[in-house]
Design a protein around this motif. Sequence first.
Motif, PDB file in Angstrom:
ATOM      1  N   THR A 169       0.855  -1.187   0.000  1.00  0.00           N
ATOM      2  CA  THR A 169       0.000   0.000   0.000  1.00  0.00           C
ATOM      3  C   THR A 169       0.887   1.232   0.000  1.00  0.00           C
ATOM      4  OG1 THR A 169      -1.754  -1.142   1.214  1.00  0.00           O
ATOM      5  CG2 THR A 169      -1.825   1.261   1.193  1.00  0.00           C
ATOM      6  N   TYR A 170       0.622   2.133  -0.949  1.00  0.00           N
ATOM      7  CA  TYR A 170       1.425   3.340  -1.104  1.00  0.00           C
ATOM      8  C   TYR A 170       0.529   4.570  -1.010  1.00  0.00           C
ATOM      9  CZ  TYR A 170       4.770  -0.024  -3.033  1.00  0.00           C
ATOM     10  OH  TYR A 170       5.610  -1.088  -3.215  1.00  0.00           O
ATOM     11  N   GLU A 171       0.961   5.566  -0.246  1.00  0.00           N
ATOM     12  CA  GLU A 171       0.249   6.828  -0.147  1.00  0.00           C
ATOM     13  C   GLU A 171       0.825   7.784  -1.197  1.00  0.00           C
ATOM     14  OE1 GLU A 171      -2.219   7.761   1.999  1.00  0.00           O
ATOM     15  OE2 GLU A 171      -2.358   5.844   3.032  1.00  0.00           O
ATOM     16  N   ILE A 172       0.029   8.078  -2.217  1.00  0.00           N
ATOM     17  CA  ILE A 172       0.499   8.908  -3.332  1.00  0.00           C
ATOM     18  C   ILE A 172      -0.593   9.905  -3.700  1.00  0.00           C
ATOM     19  CG2 ILE A 172       1.359   8.917  -5.717  1.00  0.00           C
ATOM     20  CD1 ILE A 172       2.193   6.004  -5.329  1.00  0.00           C
ATOM     21  N   TYR A 173      -0.223  11.139  -3.963  1.00  0.00           N
ATOM     22  CA  TYR A 173      -1.221  12.135  -4.347  1.00  0.00           C
ATOM     23  C   TYR A 173      -1.778  11.837  -5.735  1.00  0.00           C
ATOM     24  CZ  TYR A 173       0.026  14.889  -0.264  1.00  0.00           C
ATOM     25  OH  TYR A 173       0.229  15.297   1.021  1.00  0.00           O
ATOM     26  N   TRP A 174      -3.074  12.073  -5.879  1.00  0.00           N
ATOM     27  CA  TRP A 174      -3.817  11.703  -7.080  1.00  0.00           C
ATOM     28  C   TRP A 174      -3.241  12.319  -8.346  1.00  0.00           C
ATOM     29  CZ3 TRP A 174      -6.880  15.239  -9.987  1.00  0.00           C
ATOM     30  CH2 TRP A 174      -7.652  14.646 -11.008  1.00  0.00           C
ATOM     31  N   ASN A 175      -2.805  13.567  -8.290  1.00  0.00           N
ATOM     32  CA  ASN A 175      -2.336  14.267  -9.488  1.00  0.00           C
ATOM     33  C   ASN A 175      -0.823  14.175  -9.675  1.00  0.00           C
ATOM     34  OD1 ASN A 175      -2.337  15.973  -7.111  1.00  0.00           O
ATOM     35  ND2 ASN A 175      -1.631  17.633  -8.434  1.00  0.00           N
ATOM     36  N   THR A 176      -0.167  13.266  -8.950  1.00  0.00           N
ATOM     37  CA  THR A 176       1.273  13.076  -9.131  1.00  0.00           C
ATOM     38  C   THR A 176       1.554  12.638 -10.564  1.00  0.00           C
ATOM     39  OG1 THR A 176       1.511  12.438  -6.810  1.00  0.00           O
ATOM     40  CG2 THR A 176       3.305  11.839  -8.299  1.00  0.00           C
ATOM     41  N   LYS A 177       2.599  13.176 -11.161  1.00  0.00           N
ATOM     42  CA  LYS A 177       2.939  12.833 -12.540  1.00  0.00           C
ATOM     43  C   LYS A 177       3.312  11.348 -12.630  1.00  0.00           C
ATOM     44  CE  LYS A 177       4.635  17.458 -13.704  1.00  0.00           C
ATOM     45  NZ  LYS A 177       5.813  18.256 -14.124  1.00  0.00           N
ATOM     46  N   PRO A 178       2.935  10.701 -13.735  1.00  0.00           N
ATOM     47  CA  PRO A 178       3.223   9.263 -13.877  1.00  0.00           C
ATOM     48  C   PRO A 178       4.701   8.915 -13.669  1.00  0.00           C
ATOM     49  CG  PRO A 178       1.746   9.982 -15.602  1.00  0.00           C
ATOM     50  CD  PRO A 178       2.175  11.227 -14.884  1.00  0.00           C
TER      51      PRO A 178
END
Length: 346
Positions: A169-178
């Motif tokens: 499970t990774y916490e990553i912001y939705w609009n982070t660039k691919p």
Amino acid sequence: MAASGKKNNILKVLLIIVLIIGLVAAWLGYQAFMSPSIATSEDYFYVHTDEPYESVIKRIEDEGIVKNPTYFKYVAKSMDLQNGIKPGRYKLSKDLSNRRFIGNLRGGYQEAVPFRFQNLRLKENFAGALGKSFEADSTTFLNILNNETIAEKYGFNKDNFFSMFIPNTYEIYWNTKPEEIIDRFASEYKKFWNADRKAKAAALDMTPEQVSVLASIVKGEALHVDEMPEIAGLYINRLKRGMLLQADPTVIFANNDFTIRRVLNRHLTIDNPYNTYRYKGLPPGPIMMPSIASIDAVLNYNHHDYIYMCAKDDFSGYHNFAKTVAEHQINARKFQQALDARNIKK
């Protein structure tokens, strides 16, 4: 005296009017700025990268995000939202006021996506999961996963690049660039392959990438985690003896037919480097995304002399293991009879 009294009455009336106006203004200000504003049952509101301000405001109104769009527009203007809105995934709650909501949009105070993945078979499946969870679409992610140059940047090739992604499970912001999301996975991969795991891989005369490929086969064979070290030991025995792995999951992958329940001779004839009935050694890449459990099962495999295995005829998902062809043929015959009894022909 009468004139003075009349003047005082007028002043009182004016004061009352001013007071009423003040109270109304205060009430309207409270309603606009401070009172709970969210009307929708949606959990999040998304602002896309480079989305025009007018589009965001229109969606807030059209999608029924707030109770009173007029109040919202007024507060947005007074807080200069037009010059400060940031893209992201914003948490909505019934107690959220316009002031707090707009403050979140201005400050970029979004909530990260708890992105969890496991049991993914193909790159396409992973790209689809990424596309559903983040702003970029699945095609963008798939192009990255199939990009040889990007794979080489991280020390992989296009075939084994899939093994860089450790299920968790990774916490990553939705609009982070691919590209930044892939960087994050690369960073986690390096942390996962600590000194202890690297030492165990070296003891097997394998690279981490090779361990992951074998782990994908182990995962493909094992329905039960507790049997993974036994299966891993069997394949390691075959590799050490220079034998074909003859792993059915690789044949299914090579045939690109995941509906196969019974591997037949016609499936074994396919000329594909992933067919371990024809090609010796490990296939070029993982046949599915290996799990942490399967990787550790390879690194901590059970030491034994088994070189054959066959699914048990009770369909429990466990296997019968054998050291000789004769033992294996007995086990295989039992399983084939069980398949026939259930009319499983393919």
